[in-house]
Design a protein around this motif. Structure first.
Motif, PDB file in Angstrom:
ATOM      1  N   GLN A   1       0.727  -1.245  -0.215  1.00 52.90           N
ATOM      2  CA  GLN A   1      -0.127   0.215   0.387  1.00 52.90           C
ATOM      3  C   GLN A   1       0.817   1.377   0.040  1.00 52.90           C
ATOM      4  OE1 GLN A   1      -2.619  -1.063   3.202  1.00 52.90           O
ATOM      5  NE2 GLN A   1      -4.000  -1.967   2.641  1.00 52.90           N
ATOM      6  N   GLY A   2       2.090   1.795  -0.650  1.00 53.65           N
ATOM      7  CA  GLY A   2       2.566   2.244  -0.698  1.00 53.65           C
ATOM      8  C   GLY A   2       3.407   2.958   0.325  1.00 53.65           C
ATOM      9  N   ALA A   3       3.741   1.678   0.895  1.00 53.40           N
ATOM     10  CA  ALA A   3       4.736   1.830   2.175  1.00 53.40           C
ATOM     11  C   ALA A   3       6.048   0.460   2.114  1.00 53.40           C
ATOM     12  CB  ALA A   3       3.916   2.090   3.675  1.00 53.40           C
ATOM     13  N   PHE A   4       6.218   0.926   3.396  1.00 47.54           N
ATOM     14  CA  PHE A   4       7.191  -0.132   3.528  1.00 47.54           C
ATOM     15  C   PHE A   4       6.550  -0.448   4.780  1.00 47.54           C
ATOM     16  CE2 PHE A   4      11.293   1.105   0.787  1.00 47.54           C
ATOM     17  CZ  PHE A   4      11.202   0.556  -0.096  1.00 47.54           C
ATOM     18  N   ILE A   5       6.092  -1.713   5.227  1.00 44.37           N
ATOM     19  CA  ILE A   5       5.990  -2.511   6.957  1.00 44.37           C
ATOM     20  C   ILE A   5       7.230  -3.403   7.212  1.00 44.37           C
ATOM     21  CG2 ILE A   5       4.400  -3.280   7.873  1.00 44.37           C
ATOM     22  CD1 ILE A   5       3.418  -1.077   6.017  1.00 44.37           C
ATOM     23  N   VAL A   6       7.238  -3.148   7.998  1.00 42.28           N
ATOM     24  CA  VAL A   6       8.947  -3.658   9.100  1.00 42.28           C
ATOM     25  C   VAL A   6       8.497  -3.170  10.890  1.00 42.28           C
ATOM     26  CG1 VAL A   6      11.336  -3.050   8.845  1.00 42.28           C
ATOM     27  CG2 VAL A   6      10.049  -2.137   7.258  1.00 42.28           C
ATOM     28  N   MET A   7       9.086  -5.232  10.656  1.00 47.43           N
ATOM     29  CA  MET A   7       9.311  -4.910  12.350  1.00 47.43           C
ATOM     30  C   MET A   7       9.931  -4.755  12.604  1.00 47.43           C
ATOM     31  SD  MET A   7       7.081  -6.577  14.763  1.00 47.43           S
ATOM     32  CE  MET A   7       5.998  -7.774  14.657  1.00 47.43           C
ATOM     33  N   ASP A   8      10.510  -4.274  14.247  1.00 42.81           N
ATOM     34  CA  ASP A   8      11.438  -3.549  14.850  1.00 42.81           C
ATOM     35  C   ASP A   8      12.073  -4.500  15.842  1.00 42.81           C
ATOM     36  OD1 ASP A   8      12.557  -2.814  17.544  1.00 42.81           O
ATOM     37  OD2 ASP A   8      12.868  -1.080  16.030  1.00 42.81           O
ATOM     38  N   LYS A   9      12.346  -6.062  16.006  1.00 44.93           N
ATOM     39  CA  LYS A   9      12.567  -7.358  16.335  1.00 44.93           C
ATOM     40  C   LYS A   9      12.773  -6.292  17.797  1.00 44.93           C
ATOM     41  CE  LYS A   9      17.826  -7.770  16.424  1.00 44.93           C
ATOM     42  NZ  LYS A   9      17.564  -8.690  17.234  1.00 44.93           N
ATOM     43  N   VAL A  10      13.559  -5.278  18.925  1.00 46.64           N
ATOM     44  CA  VAL A  10      14.177  -5.522  20.329  1.00 46.64           C
ATOM     45  C   VAL A  10      12.320  -4.730  20.488  1.00 46.64           C
ATOM     46  CG1 VAL A  10      15.171  -3.982  21.451  1.00 46.64           C
ATOM     47  CG2 VAL A  10      16.077  -4.910  19.488  1.00 46.64           C
ATOM     48  N   LEU A  11      11.830  -3.936  20.139  1.00 54.55           N
ATOM     49  CA  LEU A  11      10.767  -3.479  20.024  1.00 54.55           C
ATOM     50  C   LEU A  11       9.477  -3.627  20.229  1.00 54.55           C
ATOM     51  CD1 LEU A  11      11.838   0.629  19.500  1.00 54.55           C
ATOM     52  CD2 LEU A  11      11.854  -0.206  21.784  1.00 54.55           C
ATOM     53  N   GLY A  12       9.112  -4.998  19.345  1.00 58.72           N
ATOM     54  CA  GLY A  12       8.130  -4.986  19.328  1.00 58.72           C
ATOM     55  C   GLY A  12       7.426  -4.057  18.903  1.00 58.72           C
ATOM     56  N   GLN A  13       7.254  -3.398  17.624  1.00 56.40           N
ATOM     57  CA  GLN A  13       6.565  -2.957  17.127  1.00 56.40           C
ATOM     58  C   GLN A  13       6.322  -2.628  15.050  1.00 56.40           C
ATOM     59  OE1 GLN A  13       7.513   0.955  18.332  1.00 56.40           O
ATOM     60  NE2 GLN A  13       9.043   1.148  17.639  1.00 56.40           N
ATOM     61  N   ILE A  14       5.598  -2.339  14.864  1.00 56.41           N
ATOM     62  CA  ILE A  14       5.249  -2.460  13.065  1.00 56.41           C
ATOM     63  C   ILE A  14       5.551  -1.367  12.888  1.00 56.41           C
ATOM     64  CG2 ILE A  14       3.974  -3.247  11.544  1.00 56.41           C
ATOM     65  CD1 ILE A  14       2.947  -5.490  12.901  1.00 56.41           C
ATOM     66  N   ASN A  15       6.429  -0.391  12.228  1.00 57.95           N
ATOM     67  CA  ASN A  15       6.850   0.734  11.577  1.00 57.95           C
ATOM     68  C   ASN A  15       6.771   1.071  10.175  1.00 57.95           C
ATOM     69  OD1 ASN A  15       7.912   1.720  14.652  1.00 57.95           O
ATOM     70  ND2 ASN A  15       9.652   1.136  13.767  1.00 57.95           N
ATOM     71  N   SER A  16       5.862   2.314   9.982  1.00 55.90           N
ATOM     72  CA  SER A  16       5.720   2.200   8.467  1.00 55.90           C
ATOM     73  C   SER A  16       6.513   3.297   7.889  1.00 55.90           C
ATOM     74  CB  SER A  16       4.277   2.194   8.409  1.00 55.90           C
ATOM     75  OG  SER A  16       3.751   3.005   6.846  1.00 55.90           O
ATOM     76  N   TYR A  17       6.786   2.407   6.888  1.00 58.71           N
ATOM     77  CA  TYR A  17       8.260   3.731   6.516  1.00 58.71           C
ATOM     78  C   TYR A  17       7.782   4.721   4.947  1.00 58.71           C
ATOM     79  CZ  TYR A  17      10.824   2.589   9.977  1.00 58.71           C
ATOM     80  OH  TYR A  17      11.436   2.564  11.265  1.00 58.71           O
ATOM     81  N   ASN A  18       8.266   6.024   5.125  1.00 54.00           N
ATOM     82  CA  ASN A  18       7.479   6.740   3.438  1.00 54.00           C
ATOM     83  C   ASN A  18       8.956   6.103   1.616  1.00 54.00           C
ATOM     84  OD1 ASN A  18       7.468   7.852   0.575  1.00 54.00           O
ATOM     85  ND2 ASN A  18       6.640  10.215   1.957  1.00 54.00           N
TER      86      ASN A  18
END
Length: 190
Positions: free
Chosen positions: A46-63
């Protein structure tokens, strides 16, 4: 002469098929911010990079244009080896029970589904290995989920002790534990 022509045709076909694949760099940066060094697993959607931060356990969405952070989803992952995948409908599925060994053996929240258009996850509880305890171990998602987990879909996964590929069906946002199946692979560890 026939052998020569056949060999020449083979190499011509091989050369053409090898030339069909081209990699193009979309974006890059020589200075990766320190807070992004824990990003390990992700995909474009959907027009973004969806990436898991393995330490913080969060999903980040990047432009993808400039690498700026668009948004973050907190998963509450329990250890430093969470995993994410997606289904064909665009729902994001995060593994949050990451104990190893012991993954997916207890009836606790093992995954969270983030439905398309929602930041509120659906918690998935199941004992995936009830019938395949020998497969227990760290689980890695295998590609993406076929179908739509909110309707009907299939997750394929392997484990650290895999003797095959595990089929985990979803029906209406829940794992259908009655239809989990193991497909043995010749030469797999036992």
């Amino acid at each position: 002469m026939k052998k020569f022509l056949l060999l020449a045709a083979f190499f011509a076909a091989f050369t053409m098929s090898a030339q069909e694949f081209t990699l193009t760099e979309v974006t890059s940066t020589p200075n990766v911010p320190a807070d992004r060094m824990n990003n390990r697993q992700g995909f474009g959607m959907q027009g973004a990079f969806i990436v898991m931060d393995k330490v913080l356990g969060q999903i980040n969405s990047y432009n993808p244009e400039d690498g700026s952070l668009i948004g973050t989803l907190e998963t509450g992952a329990t250890a430093s080896w969470p995993a994410i995948t997606r289904d064909e409908a665009g729902n994001i599925i995060a593994r949050v029970d990451n104990s190893w060994p012991g993954n997916f053996m207890a009836d606790t929240t093992i995954m969270k589904i983030y439905p398309v258009g929602s930041n509120t996850p659906i918690e998935v509880e199941a004992n995936i290995f009830a019938d395949f305890e020998a497969e227990n171990g760290r689980c890695d998602f295998f590609s993406f989920i076929e179908g739509n987990v909110m309707e009907e879909g299939v997750l394929w996964l392997v484990t650290a002790k895999s003797t095959g590929i595990l089929k985990v069906p979803f029906v209406e946002g829940e794992i259908d534990t009655d239809h989990i199946a193991l497909f043995p692979v010749d030469g797999a560890r036992s």
